[in-house]
Enzyme design. Structure first.
Site, PDB file in Angstrom:
ATOM      1  N   CYS A   1     -11.257  -3.078  -3.202  1.00  0.00           N
ATOM      2  CA  CYS A   1     -10.270  -3.748  -4.276  1.00  0.00           C
ATOM      3  C   CYS A   1     -11.268  -4.901  -5.068  1.00  0.00           C
ATOM      4  O   CYS A   1     -10.368  -5.075  -5.291  1.00  0.00           O
ATOM      5  CB  CYS A   1      -9.435  -4.239  -2.985  1.00  0.00           C
ATOM      6  SG  CYS A   1      -8.120  -2.841  -2.970  1.00  0.00           S
TER       7      CYS A   1
ATOM      8  N   ASN B   1       1.125  -1.311  -0.192  1.00  0.00           N
ATOM      9  CA  ASN B   1      -0.200   0.030   0.290  1.00  0.00           C
ATOM     10  C   ASN B   1       1.115   1.483  -0.052  1.00  0.00           C
ATOM     11  O   ASN B   1       1.361   1.064   0.669  1.00  0.00           O
ATOM     12  CB  ASN B   1      -1.027   0.127   1.241  1.00  0.00           C
ATOM     13  CG  ASN B   1      -0.064  -0.201   3.152  1.00  0.00           C
ATOM     14  OD1 ASN B   1       0.616  -0.926   2.809  1.00  0.00           O
ATOM     15  ND2 ASN B   1      -0.883   0.429   3.953  1.00  0.00           N
ATOM     16  N   ILE B   2       0.454   2.412  -1.022  1.00  0.00           N
ATOM     17  CA  ILE B   2       1.236   3.159  -1.438  1.00  0.00           C
ATOM     18  C   ILE B   2       0.377   4.509  -0.502  1.00  0.00           C
ATOM     19  O   ILE B   2      -0.615   4.691  -1.203  1.00  0.00           O
ATOM     20  CB  ILE B   2       1.829   3.518  -1.871  1.00  0.00           C
ATOM     21  CG1 ILE B   2       2.772   2.623  -2.751  1.00  0.00           C
ATOM     22  CG2 ILE B   2       2.458   5.212  -2.655  1.00  0.00           C
ATOM     23  CD1 ILE B   2       3.573   2.492  -1.992  1.00  0.00           C
ATOM     24  N   GLU B   3       0.487   5.204   0.783  1.00  0.00           N
ATOM     25  CA  GLU B   3      -0.471   6.533   0.828  1.00  0.00           C
ATOM     26  C   GLU B   3       0.239   7.359   0.391  1.00  0.00           C
ATOM     27  O   GLU B   3       0.707   8.073  -0.613  1.00  0.00           O
ATOM     28  CB  GLU B   3      -0.541   6.152   2.565  1.00  0.00           C
ATOM     29  CG  GLU B   3      -1.157   5.159   2.927  1.00  0.00           C
ATOM     30  CD  GLU B   3      -1.565   4.971   4.254  1.00  0.00           C
ATOM     31  OE1 GLU B   3      -0.629   5.371   5.459  1.00  0.00           O
ATOM     32  OE2 GLU B   3      -2.116   3.951   5.149  1.00  0.00           O
TER      33      GLU B   3
ATOM     34  N   CYS C   1      -4.074   0.542  -2.569  1.00  0.00           N
ATOM     35  CA  CYS C   1      -3.607  -0.147  -1.720  1.00  0.00           C
ATOM     36  C   CYS C   1      -2.957  -1.134  -2.499  1.00  0.00           C
ATOM     37  O   CYS C   1      -2.891  -1.680  -3.699  1.00  0.00           O
ATOM     38  CB  CYS C   1      -5.542  -1.024  -1.580  1.00  0.00           C
ATOM     39  SG  CYS C   1      -6.218  -0.140  -0.682  1.00  0.00           S
TER      40      CYS C   1
ATOM     41  N   GLU D   1      -3.452  -5.095  -2.739  1.00  0.00           N
ATOM     42  CA  GLU D   1      -3.535  -5.684  -3.887  1.00  0.00           C
ATOM     43  C   GLU D   1      -3.753  -4.944  -5.499  1.00  0.00           C
ATOM     44  O   GLU D   1      -3.266  -5.829  -6.361  1.00  0.00           O
ATOM     45  CB  GLU D   1      -4.647  -6.594  -3.325  1.00  0.00           C
ATOM     46  CG  GLU D   1      -5.772  -5.395  -2.698  1.00  0.00           C
ATOM     47  CD  GLU D   1      -5.753  -5.394  -1.690  1.00  0.00           C
ATOM     48  OE1 GLU D   1      -5.075  -4.817  -1.077  1.00  0.00           O
ATOM     49  OE2 GLU D   1      -7.353  -5.535  -0.317  1.00  0.00           O
TER      50      GLU D   1
ATOM     51  N   CYS E   1     -10.757  -4.322   0.520  1.00  0.00           N
ATOM     52  CA  CYS E   1     -11.047  -3.362   1.083  1.00  0.00           C
ATOM     53  C   CYS E   1     -12.414  -3.225  -0.579  1.00  0.00           C
ATOM     54  O   CYS E   1     -12.484  -4.061  -0.587  1.00  0.00           O
ATOM     55  CB  CYS E   1     -10.885  -1.959   1.208  1.00  0.00           C
ATOM     56  SG  CYS E   1     -10.507  -1.086  -0.352  1.00  0.00           S
TER      57      CYS E   1
HETATM   58  N1  THU Z   1      -5.498  -1.476   2.706  1.00  0.00           N
HETATM   59  C1  THU Z   1      -4.636  -2.551   2.260  1.00  0.00           C
HETATM   60  O1  THU Z   1      -3.327  -2.011   1.263  1.00  0.00           O
HETATM   61  N2  THU Z   1      -5.137  -3.024   0.890  1.00  0.00           N
HETATM   62  C2  THU Z   1      -6.138  -3.896   1.824  1.00  0.00           C
HETATM   63  O2  THU Z   1      -6.626  -4.695   1.606  1.00  0.00           O
HETATM   64  C3  THU Z   1      -6.657  -2.837   3.604  1.00  0.00           C
HETATM   65  C4  THU Z   1      -6.185  -1.728   3.455  1.00  0.00           C
HETATM   66  C5  THU Z   1      -4.476  -0.572   3.639  1.00  0.00           C
HETATM   67  C6  THU Z   1      -4.770   0.756   2.865  1.00  0.00           C
HETATM   68  C7  THU Z   1      -4.114   1.927   3.701  1.00  0.00           C
HETATM   69  O3  THU Z   1      -2.709   2.640   3.125  1.00  0.00           O
HETATM   70  C8  THU Z   1      -4.158   1.042   5.021  1.00  0.00           C
HETATM   71  O4  THU Z   1      -4.662  -0.274   4.515  1.00  0.00           O
HETATM   72  C9  THU Z   1      -5.009   1.370   6.433  1.00  0.00           C
HETATM   73  O5  THU Z   1      -6.990   1.632   5.008  1.00  0.00           O
END
Ligand code: THU
Length: 134
Positions: A92, A43-45, A54, A56, A89
């Site tokens: 996704c 995940n890259i925020e 996310c 995946e 989520c």
């Molecule tokens: N996130 C994912 O990368 N994959 C998931 O299946 C659930 C959520 C990430 C998004 C965000 O960067 C962090 O988790 C918190 O929501």
């Protein structure tokens, strides 16, 4: 049950590259391709939170940008170190419903437990390309 450790290990490796300064919640992913290759995701925020991507989706998009399509994907692993296994989520699930075959194994792991599911189980009755037909 099949041992998925070879794939979850790669997803945990990818998780090290997560950029999650806002949530502090690192997620790793790995796509296994039928040709024997593996593509990581994390995940890259972003400070504009909604621009976050996310793990995946990064992994599966990585496969598509290299020219692979759903038929080429053998499995997808998604890993965290959370107490409870994390499932994809809603956004996704929508993407995976189009970019994976309905029964492609999705392997979820938090180091303590591994659960294998599919997108047809996670998002039954998904809206898709068929629904756009007039
Ligand atoms: N996130 C994912 O990368 N994959 C998931 O299946 C659930 C959520 C990430 C998004 C965000 O960067 C962090 O988790 C918190 O929501």
């Amino acid at each position: 049950m099949k041992n998925w450790e070879y794939l979850t290990d790669k997803a945990f490796e990818a998780r090290k590259h997560a950029y999650a300064p806002y949530s502090g919640f690192q997620v790793g992913a790995c796509v296994e391709l039928k040709d024997g290759s593996f593509l990581p995701g994390a995940n890259i925020e972003n400070a504009a939170y909604g621009s976050t991507m996310c793990a995946e989706r990064n992994a599966v998009f990585g496969a598509y940008v290299r020219g692979y399509r759903k038929e080429d994907i053998k499995a997808l692993a998604i890993v965290t170190e959370a107490e409870r296994i994390s499932t994809p989520c809603g956004a996704c699930r929508q993407v995976l419903s189009e970019l994976l075959l309905p029964d492609t194994p999705i392997v979820l792991c938090n180091r303590k437990e591994t659960v294998v599911t599919t997108i047809s189980e996670l998002l039954p009755g998904a809206f898709g390309a068929e629904d756009l037909k007039k």
